[in-house]
Scaffold this motif. Sequence first.
Motif, PDB file in Angstrom:
ATOM      1  N   TRP A   1       0.818  -1.212   0.000  1.00 33.81           N
ATOM      2  CA  TRP A   1       0.000   0.000   0.000  1.00 33.81           C
ATOM      3  C   TRP A   1       0.852   1.264   0.000  1.00 33.81           C
ATOM      4  N   ARG A   2       0.459   2.197  -0.847  1.00 37.02           N
ATOM      5  CA  ARG A   2       1.054   3.528  -0.890  1.00 37.02           C
ATOM      6  C   ARG A   2      -0.088   4.543  -0.896  1.00 37.02           C
ATOM      7  N   THR A   3       0.121   5.686  -0.273  1.00 37.47           N
ATOM      8  CA  THR A   3      -0.948   6.678  -0.141  1.00 37.47           C
ATOM      9  C   THR A   3      -1.536   7.072  -1.492  1.00 37.47           C
ATOM     10  N   GLU A   4      -0.670   7.185  -2.513  1.00 34.98           N
ATOM     11  CA  GLU A   4      -1.145   7.610  -3.831  1.00 34.98           C
ATOM     12  C   GLU A   4      -2.060   6.580  -4.499  1.00 34.98           C
ATOM     13  N   MET A   5      -2.086   5.344  -3.966  1.00 33.57           N
ATOM     14  CA  MET A   5      -2.936   4.321  -4.571  1.00 33.57           C
ATOM     15  C   MET A   5      -4.418   4.641  -4.389  1.00 33.57           C
TER      16      MET A   5
ATOM     17  N   ALA B   1      -5.919   7.494  -4.776  1.00 35.90           N
ATOM     18  CA  ALA B   1      -6.370   8.325  -5.896  1.00 35.90           C
ATOM     19  C   ALA B   1      -6.538   7.510  -7.170  1.00 35.90           C
ATOM     20  N   TYR B   2      -5.812   6.417  -7.272  1.00 33.69           N
ATOM     21  CA  TYR B   2      -5.915   5.551  -8.451  1.00 33.69           C
ATOM     22  C   TYR B   2      -7.093   4.580  -8.323  1.00 33.69           C
TER      23      TYR B   2
ATOM     24  N   HIS C   1      -7.673   8.636   2.206  1.00 37.42           N
ATOM     25  CA  HIS C   1      -6.336   8.229   1.783  1.00 37.42           C
ATOM     26  C   HIS C   1      -5.614   7.370   2.823  1.00 37.42           C
TER      27      HIS C   1
ATOM     28  N   LYS D   1      -4.476   4.234   5.050  1.00 38.94           N
ATOM     29  CA  LYS D   1      -4.280   2.805   4.838  1.00 38.94           C
ATOM     30  C   LYS D   1      -5.313   1.981   5.606  1.00 38.94           C
TER      31      LYS D   1
ATOM     32  N   TRP E   1      -8.769   1.743   3.958  1.00 39.34           N
ATOM     33  CA  TRP E   1      -8.806   0.868   2.789  1.00 39.34           C
ATOM     34  C   TRP E   1      -8.722  -0.599   3.179  1.00 39.34           C
TER      35      TRP E   1
END
Length: 306
Positions: free
Chosen positions: A27-31, A33-34, A68, A70, A73
């Motif tokens: 997991w990355r924070t920018e994921m 937005a994707y 955003h 983790k 999600w």
Amino acid sequence: MTAELLEDRDIALQLHKMLSDIDPARWRTEMAAYLKPKLSELHRTLEQRPQHKELADTLGKELPALDHSKSTWLEFKQRVQPAYMDLAKRLQAASIHVPSLRPTNYARNLFHITSATVAAVCIEFLGSPKILLGIAVAWAAFAWSCELSRRVSPRINTLLMKVFSTVAHPHEAHRVNSATWYATALVLLALTQSTVLCVAGVAVLGLGDPMAALVGRRFGRIRLLNGRSLEGTLAFVVAATLATFTLFMVFHASMGLGVALGLAVAAAVFGAVAELVSLRVDDNFSIPLSAAAGVALLATVLGAGF
């Protein structure tokens, strides 16, 4: 296969890809937005298909709360995962198989490695084919007894899943679990009466499979088959080769350095291919048998006896 089933399969694969990306190891924070637009698009598709109303409602309820973080999600994945499993079961009933969700589980990886180490030591030090076969049969009989018991009694199923919750995947609550398939594979390996084939199968599964999972989920970018990645597959081959080669040199040094390395590579490659293509068959069954087959095939070509 009807057009409707094809659409359902595509939906399942899309959802599997997105839920697989929601993993603590990658997991990355920018994921966020994707993924959120992708999930919104999938939600709109599901709303147009009455048979997926429950899944559409679940996504519709969950999507507005996604931010955003983790933890948000991961909680979302946990709540949506049962809906994916239900969809996978319906497709399986129509003989359409889609990948199971296999989140990062370090306890399971450690269990894999530990059990493989114990099994390899038993194989090499017990030595007697009859003793090895007896142990394998006893373990497989116990495993299959548990499988039958939990099919008869939901309470037993709940209890067993709770006891083994740290190492079990969620989908194993409704399917024959991997440990049972592994035990069955060990019986077939023991029937060969070859410690070389047995230890190769154990080493490849025990080291290759967890390394593929760890590397694939963390660094996997190039997708191959059934949710596997090139990076994970390469990690599988390297780890399985090293583990098998080490065991061969420690316990079967008489075969020689070159032969030992060749057989180890054959075991690793055959095992890795089995992991890639195993969809209908549990890879805890196919990997050790395929690894042993790779060793036996190359040994025959080389005229190496063991």
